[in-house]
Design a protein around this motif. Sequence first.
Motif, PDB file in Angstrom:
ATOM      1  N   LEU A 131     -10.330  -2.954   0.685  1.00 62.13           N
ATOM      2  CA  LEU A 131     -11.115  -1.900   0.844  1.00 62.13           C
ATOM      3  C   LEU A 131     -12.021  -1.720  -0.610  1.00 62.13           C
TER       4      LEU A 131
ATOM      5  N   SER B 273      -4.662  -3.242   2.745  1.00 63.80           N
ATOM      6  CA  SER B 273      -6.128  -2.463   3.308  1.00 63.80           C
ATOM      7  C   SER B 273      -6.520  -1.661   2.098  1.00 63.80           C
ATOM      8  N   VAL B 274      -5.698  -1.568   1.068  1.00 69.25           N
ATOM      9  CA  VAL B 274      -6.369  -1.136  -0.351  1.00 69.25           C
ATOM     10  C   VAL B 274      -7.260  -2.208  -0.992  1.00 69.25           C
TER      11      VAL B 274
ATOM     12  N   ASP C  72     -13.992   6.386   1.313  1.00 62.44           N
ATOM     13  CA  ASP C  72     -15.223   5.823   1.297  1.00 62.44           C
ATOM     14  C   ASP C  72     -15.884   6.536   0.095  1.00 62.44           C
TER      15      ASP C  72
ATOM     16  N   SER D 134       0.081   6.178   7.891  1.00 63.14           N
ATOM     17  CA  SER D 134      -0.507   6.446   6.509  1.00 63.14           C
ATOM     18  C   SER D 134      -0.039   5.096   5.527  1.00 63.14           C
ATOM     19  N   ASP D 135      -1.004   4.265   5.709  1.00 62.58           N
ATOM     20  CA  ASP D 135      -0.515   3.228   4.549  1.00 62.58           C
ATOM     21  C   ASP D 135       0.634   2.479   5.271  1.00 62.58           C
TER      22      ASP D 135
ATOM     23  N   GLY E  56      -5.279   3.588   1.309  1.00 64.11           N
ATOM     24  CA  GLY E  56      -5.661   2.739   2.025  1.00 64.11           C
ATOM     25  C   GLY E  56      -6.046   2.986   3.517  1.00 64.11           C
ATOM     26  N   ARG E  57      -5.317   2.909   4.423  1.00 66.48           N
ATOM     27  CA  ARG E  57      -5.758   3.142   6.007  1.00 66.48           C
ATOM     28  C   ARG E  57      -4.514   4.226   6.776  1.00 66.48           C
TER      29      ARG E  57
ATOM     30  N   ASP F 183       0.889  -1.207  -0.102  1.00 65.90           N
ATOM     31  CA  ASP F 183       0.003  -0.016   0.180  1.00 65.90           C
ATOM     32  C   ASP F 183       0.891   1.247  -0.032  1.00 65.90           C
TER      33      ASP F 183
ATOM     34  N   GLU G 187      -9.271   5.387  13.070  1.00 66.29           N
ATOM     35  CA  GLU G 187      -9.042   4.876  11.681  1.00 66.29           C
ATOM     36  C   GLU G 187      -9.602   5.697  10.622  1.00 66.29           C
TER      37      GLU G 187
ATOM     38  N   THR H 170     -10.345   5.886   6.221  1.00 66.96           N
ATOM     39  CA  THR H 170     -10.084   5.365   5.083  1.00 66.96           C
ATOM     40  C   THR H 170     -10.975   6.047   3.867  1.00 66.96           C
TER      41      THR H 170
END
Length: 226
Positions: free
Chosen positions: A94, A90-91, A160, A198-199, A129-130, A59, A156, A158
Amino acid sequence: MSVTEDPRVRGIVVACGDAAAGFEEVDDVESVRVPSRPGKAEIDPLLGVHDHLVVSGTDADLAAVVLRLLRKNALSGVSVGFVPSAPDSSVAALWELPRTPLQALALALRGEVDPVPLIRDDVGGVLVGRGLLRLVRGVAYADEQVALRGPASSIEVTPDPGGPGLAVRVAKGTLFKRTTTLYSRAFQIGCIPTRPVSDDVVHERAVNKWTWYRHTEDLRLVRGTI
Protein backbone atom coordinates in the motif's frame (compact mmCIF):
# COMPACT_ATOMS: atom_id res chain seq x y z
CA MET A 1 27.52 -4.11 9.55
CA SER A 2 26.06 -0.62 9.71
CA VAL A 3 23.19 1.19 8.04
CA THR A 4 23.11 3.93 10.61
CA GLU A 5 25.98 6.26 9.64
CA ASP A 6 23.62 9.20 9.37
CA PRO A 7 22.70 11.87 11.93
CA ARG A 8 19.02 11.36 11.16
CA VAL A 9 19.01 7.82 12.59
CA ARG A 10 16.51 7.52 15.40
CA GLY A 11 14.31 5.06 17.24
CA ILE A 12 14.30 1.52 18.54
CA VAL A 13 13.50 -1.66 16.62
CA VAL A 14 10.59 -3.60 18.10
CA ALA A 15 11.02 -7.17 16.81
CA CYS A 16 7.67 -8.92 17.10
CA GLY A 17 7.79 -12.70 17.42
CA ASP A 18 10.59 -15.15 16.81
CA ALA A 19 10.50 -14.79 13.02
CA ALA A 20 10.95 -11.01 12.95
CA ALA A 21 14.38 -9.55 12.28
CA GLY A 22 15.89 -7.88 15.33
CA PHE A 23 18.98 -6.64 13.48
CA GLU A 24 21.31 -7.48 16.34
CA GLU A 25 24.12 -7.72 13.76
CA VAL A 26 23.66 -4.10 12.64
CA ASP A 27 25.90 -1.65 14.46
CA ASP A 28 24.31 0.98 16.69
CA VAL A 29 20.76 -0.30 16.27
CA GLU A 30 18.90 -0.64 19.54
CA SER A 31 16.30 -3.39 19.52
CA VAL A 32 13.93 -5.19 21.83
CA ARG A 33 12.23 -8.52 21.17
CA VAL A 34 8.56 -8.84 22.10
CA PRO A 35 5.84 -11.44 21.43
CA SER A 36 3.79 -11.39 18.25
CA ARG A 37 1.01 -8.76 18.38
CA PRO A 38 2.48 -7.12 21.51
CA GLY A 39 0.27 -5.36 24.00
CA LYS A 40 0.32 -2.94 26.91
CA ALA A 41 3.04 -4.68 28.92
CA GLU A 42 5.53 -4.64 26.03
CA ILE A 43 4.81 -1.35 24.25
CA ASP A 44 3.70 1.16 26.88
CA PRO A 45 7.10 1.24 28.70
CA LEU A 46 8.76 2.28 25.42
CA LEU A 47 6.52 5.26 24.83
CA GLY A 48 7.93 7.49 27.53
CA VAL A 49 11.47 6.88 26.28
CA HIS A 50 11.28 6.74 22.46
CA ASP A 51 9.51 9.03 20.02
CA HIS A 52 10.14 6.69 17.07
CA LEU A 53 9.40 2.97 16.91
CA VAL A 54 10.50 0.66 14.10
CA VAL A 55 8.16 -2.33 14.05
CA SER A 56 9.71 -5.48 12.60
CA GLY A 57 7.01 -8.07 11.99
CA THR A 58 3.68 -8.67 10.30
CA ASP A 59 0.88 -6.25 9.48
CA ALA A 60 -0.92 -7.58 12.57
CA ASP A 61 2.12 -6.76 14.71
CA LEU A 62 2.18 -3.20 13.36
CA ALA A 63 -1.54 -2.85 14.09
CA ALA A 64 -1.00 -4.05 17.67
CA VAL A 65 1.71 -1.44 18.26
CA VAL A 66 -0.34 1.34 16.65
CA LEU A 67 -3.30 0.38 18.84
CA ARG A 68 -1.18 1.08 21.92
CA LEU A 69 -0.23 4.50 20.50
CA LEU A 70 -3.92 5.23 20.01
CA ARG A 71 -4.90 4.17 23.49
CA LYS A 72 -2.06 6.15 25.08
CA ASN A 73 -2.88 9.27 23.01
CA ALA A 74 0.63 9.06 21.56
CA LEU A 75 -0.12 9.21 17.83
CA SER A 76 0.94 12.84 17.53
CA GLY A 77 4.19 12.35 19.44
CA VAL A 78 5.48 9.01 18.15
CA SER A 79 6.39 8.18 14.56
CA VAL A 80 6.50 4.62 13.25
CA GLY A 81 8.69 2.79 10.74
CA PHE A 82 7.90 -0.69 9.46
CA VAL A 83 10.06 -3.64 8.40
CA PRO A 84 7.67 -6.29 7.03
CA SER A 85 8.50 -9.90 7.84
CA ALA A 86 5.98 -11.27 5.31
CA PRO A 87 6.55 -10.89 1.56
CA ASP A 88 2.81 -10.37 0.99
CA SER A 89 2.46 -7.50 3.47
CA SER A 90 -0.50 -5.32 2.52
CA VAL A 91 1.04 -2.36 4.37
CA ALA A 92 4.28 -2.62 2.39
CA ALA A 93 2.37 -2.83 -0.90
CA LEU A 94 0.00 0.00 0.00
CA TRP A 95 2.71 2.47 1.01
CA GLU A 96 5.44 1.19 -1.35
CA LEU A 97 7.87 0.19 1.39
CA PRO A 98 11.03 -1.80 0.60
CA ARG A 99 10.65 -5.58 0.86
CA THR A 100 14.25 -6.48 1.69
CA PRO A 101 14.92 -6.23 5.45
CA LEU A 102 18.03 -4.01 5.37
CA GLN A 103 16.53 -1.57 2.85
CA ALA A 104 13.33 -1.41 4.89
CA LEU A 105 15.37 -0.85 8.06
CA ALA A 106 17.39 1.96 6.49
CA LEU A 107 14.20 3.74 5.40
CA ALA A 108 12.46 3.10 8.73
CA LEU A 109 15.37 4.59 10.67
CA ARG A 110 16.21 7.54 8.43
CA GLY A 111 13.23 8.25 6.22
CA GLU A 112 10.79 11.11 6.38
CA VAL A 113 7.50 11.00 8.26
CA ASP A 114 4.51 11.03 5.92
CA PRO A 115 1.18 11.02 7.81
CA VAL A 116 -1.27 8.42 6.47
CA PRO A 117 -4.90 7.69 7.35
CA LEU A 118 -5.44 5.49 10.41
CA ILE A 119 -8.56 3.35 10.26
CA ARG A 120 -10.51 2.24 13.33
CA ASP A 121 -13.36 -0.20 13.81
CA ASP A 122 -16.34 -0.07 16.15
CA VAL A 123 -15.03 -2.73 18.55
CA GLY A 124 -11.86 -0.87 19.56
CA GLY A 125 -9.38 -2.10 16.96
CA VAL A 126 -7.35 -0.45 14.22
CA LEU A 127 -6.66 -1.29 10.58
CA VAL A 128 -3.27 -0.39 9.07
CA GLY A 129 -3.30 -2.53 5.92
CA ARG A 130 -6.27 -4.51 4.60
CA GLY A 131 -9.71 -5.29 5.98
CA LEU A 132 -11.74 -8.06 4.39
CA LEU A 133 -15.26 -9.45 4.46
CA ARG A 134 -15.71 -12.72 2.56
CA LEU A 135 -18.89 -14.12 1.02
CA VAL A 136 -21.07 -11.53 2.70
CA ARG A 137 -24.74 -10.64 2.22
CA GLY A 138 -26.30 -7.46 3.53
CA VAL A 139 -26.64 -3.71 3.09
CA ALA A 140 -23.53 -1.53 3.24
CA TYR A 141 -22.76 2.16 2.93
CA ALA A 142 -19.60 4.12 2.16
CA ASP A 143 -20.59 7.41 3.75
CA GLU A 144 -23.95 8.15 2.07
CA GLN A 145 -23.24 5.95 -0.97
CA VAL A 146 -24.84 2.49 -1.17
CA ALA A 147 -21.88 0.11 -1.40
CA LEU A 148 -23.87 -3.14 -1.32
CA ARG A 149 -27.43 -4.36 -1.28
CA GLY A 150 -27.44 -8.15 -1.46
CA PRO A 151 -24.52 -10.60 -1.79
CA ALA A 152 -20.84 -9.97 -2.48
CA SER A 153 -17.98 -12.39 -2.90
CA SER A 154 -15.74 -9.99 -0.96
CA ILE A 155 -15.44 -6.46 0.36
CA GLU A 156 -11.95 -5.06 0.85
CA VAL A 157 -11.20 -1.89 2.81
CA THR A 158 -7.80 -0.16 2.89
CA PRO A 159 -6.51 3.26 3.94
CA ASP A 160 -6.39 5.71 1.04
CA PRO A 161 -4.29 8.88 1.13
CA GLY A 162 -5.77 10.50 -1.95
CA GLY A 163 -9.36 10.85 -0.78
CA PRO A 164 -11.38 11.06 2.41
CA GLY A 165 -9.55 8.14 4.03
CA LEU A 166 -10.90 4.74 2.99
CA ALA A 167 -10.93 2.85 -0.30
CA VAL A 168 -13.76 0.29 -0.41
CA ARG A 169 -13.67 -2.41 -3.11
CA VAL A 170 -16.82 -4.48 -3.50
CA ALA A 171 -16.51 -7.63 -5.64
CA LYS A 172 -19.67 -9.34 -6.88
CA GLY A 173 -19.97 -12.63 -8.72
CA THR A 174 -17.91 -15.79 -8.41
CA LEU A 175 -16.73 -16.90 -11.86
CA PHE A 176 -16.72 -13.43 -13.42
CA LYS A 177 -16.11 -10.91 -10.64
CA ARG A 178 -17.20 -7.31 -11.03
CA THR A 179 -15.47 -4.86 -8.72
CA THR A 180 -16.71 -1.42 -7.69
CA THR A 181 -14.45 0.99 -5.79
CA LEU A 182 -15.77 3.76 -3.56
CA TYR A 183 -13.99 6.31 -1.38
CA SER A 184 -15.30 7.52 1.96
CA ARG A 185 -14.52 8.44 5.54
CA ALA A 186 -16.53 5.50 6.89
CA PHE A 187 -17.82 2.11 5.79
CA GLN A 188 -20.60 0.29 7.60
CA ILE A 189 -22.53 -2.88 6.94
CA GLY A 190 -25.46 -4.81 8.37
CA CYS A 191 -25.32 -8.41 7.22
CA ILE A 192 -25.87 -12.06 7.94
CA PRO A 193 -23.27 -13.13 10.55
CA THR A 194 -19.72 -12.95 9.25
CA ARG A 195 -16.21 -12.75 10.70
CA PRO A 196 -14.29 -9.67 9.51
CA VAL A 197 -10.56 -9.96 8.86
CA SER A 198 -8.33 -7.04 9.86
CA ASP A 199 -4.65 -7.14 8.91
CA ASP A 200 -4.86 -10.94 8.44
CA VAL A 201 -6.43 -11.49 11.87
CA VAL A 202 -9.90 -13.06 11.85
CA HIS A 203 -12.30 -11.49 14.33
CA GLU A 204 -12.93 -13.71 17.33
CA ARG A 205 -16.66 -14.04 16.73
CA ALA A 206 -19.23 -13.63 13.99
CA VAL A 207 -20.98 -10.25 13.84
CA ASN A 208 -24.04 -8.97 12.00
CA LYS A 209 -22.82 -5.39 11.74
CA TRP A 210 -19.40 -3.81 11.32
CA THR A 211 -17.84 -0.38 10.80
CA TRP A 212 -14.45 0.85 9.64
CA TYR A 213 -13.84 4.60 9.78
CA ARG A 214 -11.04 7.13 9.56
CA HIS A 215 -9.64 8.27 12.89
CA THR A 216 -9.36 12.01 13.56
CA GLU A 217 -5.54 11.72 13.80
CA ASP A 218 -3.25 10.23 11.17
CA LEU A 219 -0.55 7.64 11.71
CA ARG A 220 2.90 9.25 11.46
CA LEU A 221 4.41 6.59 9.20
CA VAL A 222 7.95 6.81 7.89
CA ARG A 223 7.84 6.15 4.15
CA GLY A 224 9.50 9.19 2.57
CA THR A 225 12.80 9.03 0.72
CA ILE A 226 16.06 8.82 2.65
